[in-house]
Write an enzyme that holds these catalytic residues in place. Structure first.
Site, PDB file in Angstrom:
ATOM      1  N   GLU A   1       1.045  -1.616  -0.569  1.00 16.74           N
ATOM      2  CA  GLU A   1      -0.325   0.025  -0.061  1.00 16.74           C
ATOM      3  C   GLU A   1       0.906   1.497   0.193  1.00 16.74           C
ATOM      4  OE1 GLU A   1      -1.581  -2.628   1.903  1.00 16.74           O
ATOM      5  OE2 GLU A   1      -2.241  -2.241  -0.260  1.00 16.74           O
TER       6      GLU A   1
ATOM      7  N   ASN B   1      -0.688  -7.596  -3.882  1.00 16.07           N
ATOM      8  CA  ASN B   1      -1.573  -6.746  -4.689  1.00 16.07           C
ATOM      9  C   ASN B   1      -0.572  -5.718  -5.919  1.00 16.07           C
ATOM     10  OD1 ASN B   1      -1.248  -5.569  -1.903  1.00 16.07           O
ATOM     11  ND2 ASN B   1      -1.967  -4.111  -3.664  1.00 16.07           N
TER      12      ASN B   1
ATOM     13  N   ASP C   1      -6.923  -4.977  -4.949  1.00 17.29           N
ATOM     14  CA  ASP C   1      -6.360  -5.442  -3.658  1.00 17.29           C
ATOM     15  C   ASP C   1      -6.567  -7.078  -3.534  1.00 17.29           C
ATOM     16  OD1 ASP C   1      -4.426  -5.343  -1.849  1.00 17.29           O
ATOM     17  OD2 ASP C   1      -5.859  -3.960  -0.300  1.00 17.29           O
TER      18      ASP C   1
END
Lengths: 609, 174
Positions: free
Chosen positions: A210, A294, A336
């Site tokens: 992220e 991801n 994700d």
């Protein structure tokens, strides 16, 4: 303007060229023809001494204990034998290890390691190790400051720290043997996964999908801590350790430098594919298996292409790191859907002989059965509620996305199921070679999402999405399911109010253990799912239960309590649920958790009186 | 196919293709690896704090910058928190005065808050301070920001900044 935009988007959908998606595949098949007559191959028990020396119990990631003292007849009398407060009230996701007469745990940041002496009543602490650390690592951990456990091999305990060190300790004394720095918190890199030691190599990976982190798996020399090899998840073949041995099953994974060319120029450098799940190992095939995270950012408009080698699975040689095959569960993932969930290795006998399989419950909602020698998908069956795809074509290996569910900048897409944490997140399932069932702790969550342009600022989030999660169909946010992977069907399930964020444990006496986020630790019947015992703990359970036989000859079950993690961080971090998009959108689904449990951090060891 | 319908089809196709280009965002420029300083005329540095925090334009600029510099990434769009602590509540780990919030942004804090003093001009930091103050309802109502840059998600009330009374016992948290 909004209406006009929506109209244009619909036209775009009609024009198809915008999406470059395969046509919808037929719904996922219920088990392939190969598996129809397959029977689970009865292997010799891998462990007989009652230890629990790896987070998953074994290299195959079964989380199965051959112990059977605690059974359906006496489990009702199970009670706390001893406990230990870690003093750290954050998410405790780790599995304890038991080696000989010692029990080891590693805590969330600041990543203390405690060793307990099982030969004495009450298991007094033998030693504690506190690594030096960089407090700012806490600010770049996407989903609470968790750690998923340590590894043991030949007298050494290995673990990762949030600030990117892998450390080896003398298992007897707690003395630091080596300490290798592997990443940089200033670039958003952290380490949360549990290492696996294979052939004297400590396999570790990074977190930070992220934050625009480029994922890797690294092998360290167990004796010295020297880096033996590093395999990136994105970039040119040279970096990914793709060479002459690489033979992926599907044509879309063959070609030169796909880890760079399946991205807009240079985007792979910030592309994610971090490696924070569990690693499995098959000594006969001489392959390790692990998933990649991801692609980054979540906003897919900023990274057109398949974004290899993210959201998939690698098979590699442990000695050199060379890739042997790869399969991408979610090409160009926009939700994700990390591919990091564990692979459980099981062999079956078929008419054509022994077949080596791999079971994997993905974030995207499908339970995959792969041939682990080749990477061929034998079946992929929905085990959760899915609106983002129609199914997986086992011939081509391609998932058929639903284009209408793809988020775009400036538009809100509703009812994306599963939500970003997937039908199942990291919480590892168990496999019982007795019942031939998988026990899957998982989520039932959907979300609404608006795409936003992500702006890369090193060491800060690189996401590009505003998300709001909620319960999926039926209104329960979690489920614990028994699944027959060969028949590709659910056998029983237990609905839970909150996502089941703990690991599962299966034992030889046909008991299955798991915990809930509101702090109940449960034992259920492996055949029927009937609740046989539960115990209220001081805080929610997101740890991995294990079973072991202590020097006194008795079986014990150990688990860490301490709510947190992405799902539960609202409790220890005191997040404010009046902002539904907090915690990357998880906050909206967990507003009631603070009223049902409190922050904590305790090792519980249960035994029969 | 009649001339009329082919004309319509042609128009639809043209619109569709334009739409594709419209939707297909181009990112041909290499992405910056550090936050860009925006070129703008900075107000005089002697401006009193009140000029920022009691100024609707400052607050709305702060709201925009809160997204631009990724503050929202950690503290969430409406300040509910996530990787970073929430900013909507009454707890201020490093102090809740405008000057203390300013210092937190400029210097960073040891447990994860990065320093932004070297990447963000000072007047923008004051604008961020103004927006942060607005999150916990500490500004005059007439300078509060309007619709936030966040998903409406079909439930506008959830995303309008709900007014929360600021408790008297600041600094404690249940």
């Amino acid at each position: 303007m909004r209406l006009l935009r929506k109209g244009i988007f619909m036209l775009c959908g009609v024009a198809l060229a915008c999406h470059r998606r395969p046509p919808p595949a037929p719904p996922a098949q219920a088990g392939s023809t190969v598996l129809r007559d397959a029977r689970v191959h009865q292997a010799a028990p891998s462990r007989v001494n009652g230890e629990w020396t790896k987070v998953a119990g074994d290299d195959q990631n079964t989380r199965y204990s051959p112990l059977a003292q605690i059974d359906a007849g006496n489990v009702a009398r199970l009670d706390v034998a001893w406990s230990f407060k870690t003093g750290i009230e954050r998410g405790h996701e780790a599995a304890p290890l038991v080696v000989g007469s010692m029990l080891y745990i590693v805590t969330p940041f600041p990543n203390r390691v405690h060793a307990f002496d099982l030969t004495h009543p009450g298991a007094p602490p033998r030693w504690t190790y506190q690594p030096p650390n960089e407090p700012r690592a806490q600010g770049v951990a996407c989903c609470d400051v968790v750690n998923r456990g340590a590894a043991y091999d030949e007298g050494r305990v290995f673990f990762n720290t949030l600030d990117d060190h892998t450390i080896a300790l003398d298992a007897a004394t707690g003395k630091e043997l080596w300490n290798t720095k592997l990443g940089d918190v200033n670039r958003g890199e952290t380490m949360t996964m549990a290492p696996l030691v294979v052939q004297g190599r400590v396999l570790v990976g990074n977190s930070g999908g992220e934050l625009g982190v480029r994922g890797w798996l690294t092998a360290l020399d167990a004796a010295t801590g020297a880096i033996v090899w590093r395999a990136y998840s994105t970039g040119p073949d040279e970096d990914v350790l793709i060479g002459s041995e690489f033979q992926p099953f599907y044509p879309q994974d063959r070609g030169k430098d796909l880890g760079a060319t399946s991205w807009p120029p240079e985007r792979w450098k910030l592309g994610g594919g971090t490696v924070w799940g569990f690693v499995s190992y098959d000594p006969e095939l001489d392959l390790i298996f692990y998933g990649t995270g991801n692609p980054g950012p979540w906003n897919g408009e900023q990274r057109t292409g398949a974004n290899k080698w993210t959201s998939g699975i690698f098979a590699r040689r442990p000695e050199t790191g060379h890739a042997v095959w790869f399969y991408q569960y979610s090409p160009h993932d926009v939700f994700d859907y990390d591919g990091v969930n564990e692979s459980v290795l099981v062999d079956v006998d078929t008419a054509a002989g022994l077949r080596r399989l791999l079971f994997h419950a993905d974030r995207n909602g499908y339970l995959y059965v792969l041939d682990r020698a080749t990477g061929e998908v034998l079946s992929a069956t929905a085990f959760g509620h899915i609106t983002t795809s129609h199914g997986v074509d086992t011939k081509t290996g391609l998932i058929a996305y639903v284009p209408e569910k793809e988020p775009h900048v400036g538009a809100t897409v509703h009812d994306i199921c599963p939500a970003s944490p997937g039908a199942k997140d990291w919480q590892p399932m168990a496999w019982s070679p007795k019942t031939h069932l998988l026990y899957i702790p998982h989520n039932n969550l959907c979300q609404d999402e608006e795409g936003m342009e992500a702006n890369y600022v090193a060491g800060t989030p690189y996401v590009g999405a505003a998300v709001k999660m909620r319960a999926g169909p039926g209104g329960k946010r979690g489920e614990f399911a028994a699944w027959d992977p060969l028949a590709a069907k659910q056998v029983w399930h237990i609905e839970e109010e909150f996502p089941v964020w703990s690991g599962a444990l299966a034992t030889a006496s046909n008991l299955v253990f798991y915990g809930t986020m509101d702090g109940r630790f449960k034992a259920v019947d492996a055949q029927s799912g009937k609740l046989l015992w539960q115990h209220q703990l001081d805080s929610g359970v997101i740890g991995q239960p294990v079973a072991f036989r202590a020097p006194d000859g008795k079986e014990y079950v150990a688990v860490l309590s301490g709510v947190g993690g992405w799902a539960g961080v609202i409790v220890p971090a005191k997040l404010d649920a009046s902002d539904p998009t907090g915690a990357l959108g998880f906050l909206n689904a967990m507003r009631d958790l603070p009223s049902r449990t409190k922050a904590g951090g305790t090792l519980y060891v249960f035994g029969l009186p | 196919m009649t001339g009329r319908s082919s004309l319509l089809a042609g128009l639809a196709l043209a619109l569709a293709l334009t739409a594709c280009r419209r939707e297909e965002r181009r990112f041909s420029e290499p992405q910056v690896l550090v936050a860009r300083r925006e070129r703008a005329v900075a107000p005089p540095s002697s401006e009193p704090v009140a000029a920022f925090v009691d100024n609707a334009w400052s607050v709305s600029e702060g709201q925009r910058l809160f997204g631009w510099y990724n503050c929202a990434g950690c503290h969430s769009l409406a300040g509910g928190g996530g990787m970073g602590p929430p900013l909507r509540d009454a707890t201020w780990i490093y102090g809740g005065s405008p000057e203390e919030i300013h210092r937190t942004i400029v210097e960073g804090r040891p447990n994860g808050m990065p320093e932004f003093g070297s990447r963000v001009p000072d007047y923008q930091i004051w604008q961020l301070v103004a927006y942060v103050l607005s999150l916990s309802g500490r500004l005059r109502q007439d300078v509060e920001p309007g619709r936030p840059e966040a998903i409406a998600l079909g439930q506008p009330p959830a995303m309008t900044y709900e007014k929360k009374p600021v408790p008297a016992n600041k600094g404690t948290h249940p």
